[in-house]
Write an enzyme that holds these catalytic residues in place. Structure first.
Site, PDB file in Angstrom:
ATOM      1  N   LEU A   1       6.107   7.313  -8.314  1.00 18.79           N
ATOM      2  CA  LEU A   1       6.684   6.101  -8.895  1.00 18.79           C
ATOM      3  C   LEU A   1       5.521   5.149  -9.142  1.00 18.79           C
ATOM      4  CD1 LEU A   1       9.858   5.518  -6.649  1.00 18.79           C
ATOM      5  CD2 LEU A   1       9.764   6.480  -8.956  1.00 18.79           C
ATOM      6  N   ASP A   2       5.594   4.381 -10.227  1.00 19.57           N
ATOM      7  CA  ASP A   2       4.529   3.421 -10.532  1.00 19.57           C
ATOM      8  C   ASP A   2       4.436   2.376  -9.418  1.00 19.57           C
ATOM      9  OD1 ASP A   2       4.246   4.710 -12.947  1.00 19.57           O
ATOM     10  OD2 ASP A   2       5.536   3.295 -14.020  1.00 19.57           O
ATOM     11  N   LYS A   3       3.311   1.671  -9.392  1.00 22.56           N
ATOM     12  CA  LYS A   3       3.107   0.652  -8.358  1.00 22.56           C
ATOM     13  C   LYS A   3       4.232  -0.386  -8.384  1.00 22.56           C
ATOM     14  CE  LYS A   3      -0.394  -2.561  -6.736  1.00 22.56           C
ATOM     15  NZ  LYS A   3      -1.704  -3.161  -6.969  1.00 22.56           N
TER      16      LYS A   3
END
Ligand code: URA
Length: 245
Positions: free
Chosen positions: A103-105
């Site tokens: 998952l992206d930051k």
């Protein structure tokens, strides 16, 4: 067959024999309703339930954690500068745990973390088309045409258009500008920034993104961002039977 509890903890790679003494001293290990005082405690893998820090631990070769990933940390096992998702797991030895997918930051939500390499691989294999369902807040309004475009596949700068995705508007907030809306979107691929790029392709911008589900595994609503728990036997069984082979 009865086993010494310190042997069980070391087999499960939760703690070495010497580390386990500290866990007992701190009252962090329970079997059924009894706090374990020392390593000679006799554990019956067939009947007894082990708890560490109040979390049920199944006597299994692998561990499966559900993390409600908060925004602001990266999906990696270690990093010199950034906070990683692994830092939200209990301070036990981390075996060879690694996150399943990324998952992206700035993305929140469901992240499975396990040392079951075969299941990790199976859930990510492109041929498996495991569904990933997200909740998103986006700038712009979803129309029937947008839903059709997601269903048909979008050009996001890859060799091929994206696989069909299901887009459903949850709420719509038109305003003097372009407005914003809340949606649920289900994709079966895991391309880099996939959901954000799909919305970009239809001229919209993702403002907030949260993963709700991966295959049969649903984010536990009781968890708050940054909290985790072990998967139940039933959750593990369903993941393996529906996606594991
Ligand atoms: N799609 C994205 O764009 N970001 C994520 O973190 C997950 C899916």
């Amino acid at each position: 067959m009865l086993m010494r509890i310190d042997k069980v903890l070391s087999q499960l790679k939760i703690a070495t024999r010497s580390e386990s003494r500290k866990l007992f001293a701190a009252g962090r290990v329970m079997v059924n309703r009894e706090t374990v005082k020392n390593g000679s405690f006799r554990f019956d893998p067939e009947k007894d339930q082990l708890y560490v820090d109040g979390n049920p631990v199944s006597y299994e070769p692998y561990q499966y954690w559900m993390l409600y990933k908060p925004a602001g940390c990266i999906t990696a096992t270690e990093d010199a500068k950034e906070q990683t998702v692994m830092q939200f797991l209990p301070p036990l030895r981390h075996r060879d745990l690694s996150p399943v997918g990324r998952l992206d930051k700035d993305t929140e939500g469901l992240l499975l973390i396990t040392d079951d390499g075969a299941l990790n691989h199976a859930l990510l294999a492109p041929g498996k088309h495991v569904e990933k369902e997200y909740f998103a807040r986006v700038r712009g309004l979803v129309t029937e045409a947008t839903v059709r475009q997601f269903a048909q596949g979008l050009e996001i700068g890859e060799k091929r258009p994206t696989a069909p995705a299901v887009l459903e508007a949850v709420s719509s907030h038109p305003d003097a500008g372009e407005g914003w809306c809340e949606v649920r979107v289900t994709v079966t691929e895991g391309k880099f920034h996939q959901v954000k790029r799909m919305f970009q392709a239809v001229g919209m911008e993702v403002l907030y993104l949260k993963r709700l589900r991966m295959g049969t595994l649903v984010l536990d609503e009781q968890l708050k961002p940054g909290e985790c728990r072990l998967l139940t036997e039933e959750e593990i069984r369903r993941l393996k039977s529906d996606h594991g082979k």
